[in-house]
Every structure is written in C-alpha cells, then in structure tokens.
Design a protein around this motif. Structure first.
Motif, mmCIF file in Angstrom:
data_model
loop_
_atom_site.group_PDB
_atom_site.id
_atom_site.type_symbol
_atom_site.label_atom_id
_atom_site.label_comp_id
_atom_site.label_asym_id
_atom_site.label_seq_id
_atom_site.Cartn_x
_atom_site.Cartn_y
_atom_site.Cartn_z
ATOM 1 N N GLN A 30 1.916 -38.241 19.344
ATOM 2 C CA GLN A 30 2.863 -38.359 18.235
ATOM 3 C C GLN A 30 3.039 -37.045 17.473
ATOM 4 O O GLN A 30 3.831 -36.967 16.543
ATOM 5 C CB GLN A 30 2.378 -39.444 17.275
ATOM 6 N N ILE A 31 2.295 -36.017 17.873
ATOM 7 C CA ILE A 31 2.302 -34.753 17.146
ATOM 8 C C ILE A 31 3.092 -33.712 17.928
ATOM 9 O O ILE A 31 2.885 -33.529 19.121
ATOM 10 C CB ILE A 31 0.854 -34.266 16.897
ATOM 11 N N LYS A 32 3.974 -33.034 17.232
ATOM 12 C CA LYS A 32 4.793 -32.001 17.868
ATOM 13 C C LYS A 32 3.966 -30.741 18.094
ATOM 14 O O LYS A 32 2.958 -30.502 17.437
ATOM 15 C CB LYS A 32 5.993 -31.683 16.987
ATOM 16 N N ASP A 33 4.463 -29.924 19.019
ATOM 17 C CA ASP A 33 3.832 -28.643 19.326
ATOM 18 C C ASP A 33 3.686 -27.808 18.046
ATOM 19 O O ASP A 33 4.587 -27.767 17.220
ATOM 20 C CB ASP A 33 4.713 -27.901 20.348
ATOM 21 N N ASN A 38 -4.195 -32.228 16.654
ATOM 22 C CA ASN A 38 -2.949 -31.603 17.089
ATOM 23 C C ASN A 38 -2.700 -31.942 18.555
ATOM 24 O O ASN A 38 -3.486 -32.655 19.170
ATOM 25 C CB ASN A 38 -2.994 -30.089 16.852
ATOM 26 N N PHE A 39 -1.642 -31.398 19.106
ATOM 27 C CA PHE A 39 -1.267 -31.761 20.477
ATOM 28 C C PHE A 39 -2.292 -31.294 21.505
ATOM 29 O O PHE A 39 -2.297 -31.776 22.637
ATOM 30 C CB PHE A 39 0.136 -31.239 20.807
ATOM 31 N N GLN A 40 -3.195 -30.382 21.142
ATOM 32 C CA GLN A 40 -4.199 -29.898 22.085
ATOM 33 C C GLN A 40 -5.588 -30.502 21.854
ATOM 34 O O GLN A 40 -6.526 -30.146 22.549
ATOM 35 C CB GLN A 40 -4.301 -28.378 21.998
ATOM 36 N N LEU A 69 -12.506 -32.352 15.012
ATOM 37 C CA LEU A 69 -11.378 -32.799 14.196
ATOM 38 C C LEU A 69 -11.481 -32.310 12.757
ATOM 39 O O LEU A 69 -10.469 -32.020 12.131
ATOM 40 C CB LEU A 69 -11.252 -34.322 14.259
ATOM 41 N N LYS A 70 -12.699 -32.197 12.250
ATOM 42 C CA LYS A 70 -12.869 -31.666 10.893
ATOM 43 C C LYS A 70 -12.478 -30.195 10.829
ATOM 44 O O LYS A 70 -11.885 -29.744 9.858
ATOM 45 C CB LYS A 70 -14.318 -31.820 10.429
ATOM 46 N N LEU A 107 -6.924 -33.409 22.556
ATOM 47 C CA LEU A 107 -7.485 -34.094 23.724
ATOM 48 C C LEU A 107 -7.980 -33.078 24.754
ATOM 49 O O LEU A 107 -9.095 -33.188 25.254
ATOM 50 C CB LEU A 107 -6.457 -35.029 24.354
ATOM 51 N N LYS A 108 -7.151 -32.090 25.037
ATOM 52 C CA LYS A 108 -7.514 -31.068 26.025
ATOM 53 C C LYS A 108 -8.795 -30.343 25.591
ATOM 54 O O LYS A 108 -9.715 -30.156 26.382
ATOM 55 C CB LYS A 108 -6.366 -30.072 26.174
ATOM 56 N N TYR A 109 -8.859 -29.975 24.333
ATOM 57 C CA TYR A 109 -10.035 -29.267 23.813
ATOM 58 C C TYR A 109 -11.284 -30.146 23.913
ATOM 59 O O TYR A 109 -12.344 -29.690 24.316
ATOM 60 C CB TYR A 109 -9.788 -28.838 22.369
ATOM 61 N N PHE A 110 -11.138 -31.414 23.564
ATOM 62 C CA PHE A 110 -12.278 -32.336 23.615
ATOM 63 C C PHE A 110 -12.752 -32.516 25.058
ATOM 64 O O PHE A 110 -13.949 -32.505 25.332
ATOM 65 C CB PHE A 110 -11.904 -33.680 22.988
ATOM 66 N N GLN A 111 -11.817 -32.664 25.987
ATOM 67 C CA GLN A 111 -12.175 -32.834 27.398
ATOM 68 C C GLN A 111 -12.900 -31.601 27.939
ATOM 69 O O GLN A 111 -13.868 -31.715 28.678
ATOM 70 C CB GLN A 111 -10.928 -33.103 28.248
ATOM 71 N N GLU A 112 -12.440 -30.415 27.548
ATOM 72 C CA GLU A 112 -13.051 -29.173 28.023
ATOM 73 C C GLU A 112 -14.475 -29.002 27.508
ATOM 74 O O GLU A 112 -15.286 -28.338 28.147
ATOM 75 C CB GLU A 112 -12.218 -27.970 27.600
ATOM 76 N N ASN A 113 -14.762 -29.588 26.377
ATOM 77 C CA ASN A 113 -16.069 -29.396 25.754
ATOM 78 C C ASN A 113 -17.026 -30.555 25.968
ATOM 79 O O ASN A 113 -18.069 -30.632 25.321
ATOM 80 C CB ASN A 113 -15.907 -29.109 24.261
#
Length: 180
Positions: free
Chosen positions: A86-89, A50-52, A44-45, A54-60
């Motif tokens: 709540q965040i747009k693309d 952003n909208f991705q 996050l730092k 969660l996906k990035y965190f899950q992949e890692n």
C-alpha cells in the motif's frame, strides 16, 4: 558470595535448573521467535515501514534450528507484504509511536517551564526539537513569516487563547458585571 569458587557454584546451578532440560526445544523455539520479532521491531522502529521493508527483513533473516518457525516467519512476511503493497516508492511511514511519544515528552518538559498550561501556540515549539536551529534558519524564518501572520494563524486554528479570555474577563468594568 563473589569469593566462592566457581567449581562449587556450577554443580548447584545445574542441580537447581536441571528441570529446564525438558523444555530445551521449546526454549529454543521461543528464543528464535522472540529474536525474529525483535529483529523486525528494531527494523521498523529505525527505518519505518516502506516499500522495501519486506525485502530488507528477508535479507536479514537467518536459518532457524526449529523449522516449525517457518509458519511464524511466513505470517510476518504476509504482514509486511500486505502493508508494504500500500506504500508508494520512496514513501516511509512510522511503524511505532516512539518518535511521537518522544516529541510529546520533549514538549511536556519545555512547557512545564511556562506559566500558562495551554497548548495553543506552544505547539509550535514541537518542531524546534526536530531540527538543528542555526542562525541562518532563524533568520530565514523571521524574514519569511511575520509575527502578524503567526498571530492570525493562531486565532484561525486555536481561537481565542485562555490568557486573552482572562484579560477580557478581568478587564470588564465592575459596573458591567453588576448590571448583568
């Protein structure tokens, strides 16, 4: 001490830290919890939220020795899901104040060299630390915005500066102050 033979040191270390064996499972759990938290914090730092995210965190994420961490991991996923929804693309938001704190630190260093400690127009220097100033950028800025425009904006946003107030006060005629 550095010249002491390791074979003499290791038994003493084991003797002193033997009590930790009783906490091995807890230490593994806490270490994995801290690792997971630090991983998300670093992500996050560096990337913001952003909208991705969660996906990035899950992949890692990786498999944990302690399966009870799945509840904690789910709480992190829920947090990200809630905030990412709540965040747009193609939008990204700061997740920490590190960048802002760094910019304010640079501003404080720069403004420390200024004779008057007034924020006002000095706030405009903050943007200078976020960009690569080239002669082209400076030329373009000078051609696009006049000093009169900047001066008008400053008065509109900040009002009369402290220096201007001092000049007005000290330029007053002595007779004016005696009659008041």
């Amino acid at each position: 001490m550095p010249d002491i033979e390791p074979s003499l040191i290791y038994p003493k270390i084991i003797e002193k830290l033997r009590w930790l064996v009783d906490y091995e499972a807890d230490l593994i759990y806490w270490n994995q919890m801290v690792t997971m938290t630090r991983s998300l914090e670093t992500q996050l730092k560096q990337l913001g939220i952003n909208f991705q995210s969660l996906k990035y965190f899950q992949e890692n994420q990786f498999e944990f020795v302690n399966s009870s961490l799945q509840d904690f991991q789910q709480q992190l996923f829920d947090y990200l899901t809630n905030h990412c929804s709540q965040i747009k693309d193609k939008e990204a938001f700061l997740a920490t104040s590190d960048v802002i704190e760094s910019l304010l630190g640079k501003y404080k260093q720069f403004s420390a060299r200024c004779p008057f400690k007034e924020m006002g127009q000095m706030l405009l220097t903050i943007c200078l630390s976020t960009m690569n100033l080239t002669t082209g950028v400076v030329k373009s800025a000078l051609e696009a915005i006049s000093f009169a425009d900047v001066k008008e904006w400053l008065v509109e946003v900040f009002g009369q500066s402290m220096l201007s107030k001092r000049k007005t006060l000290f330029s007053a005629n002595i007779d004016d102050t005696e009659t008041a």
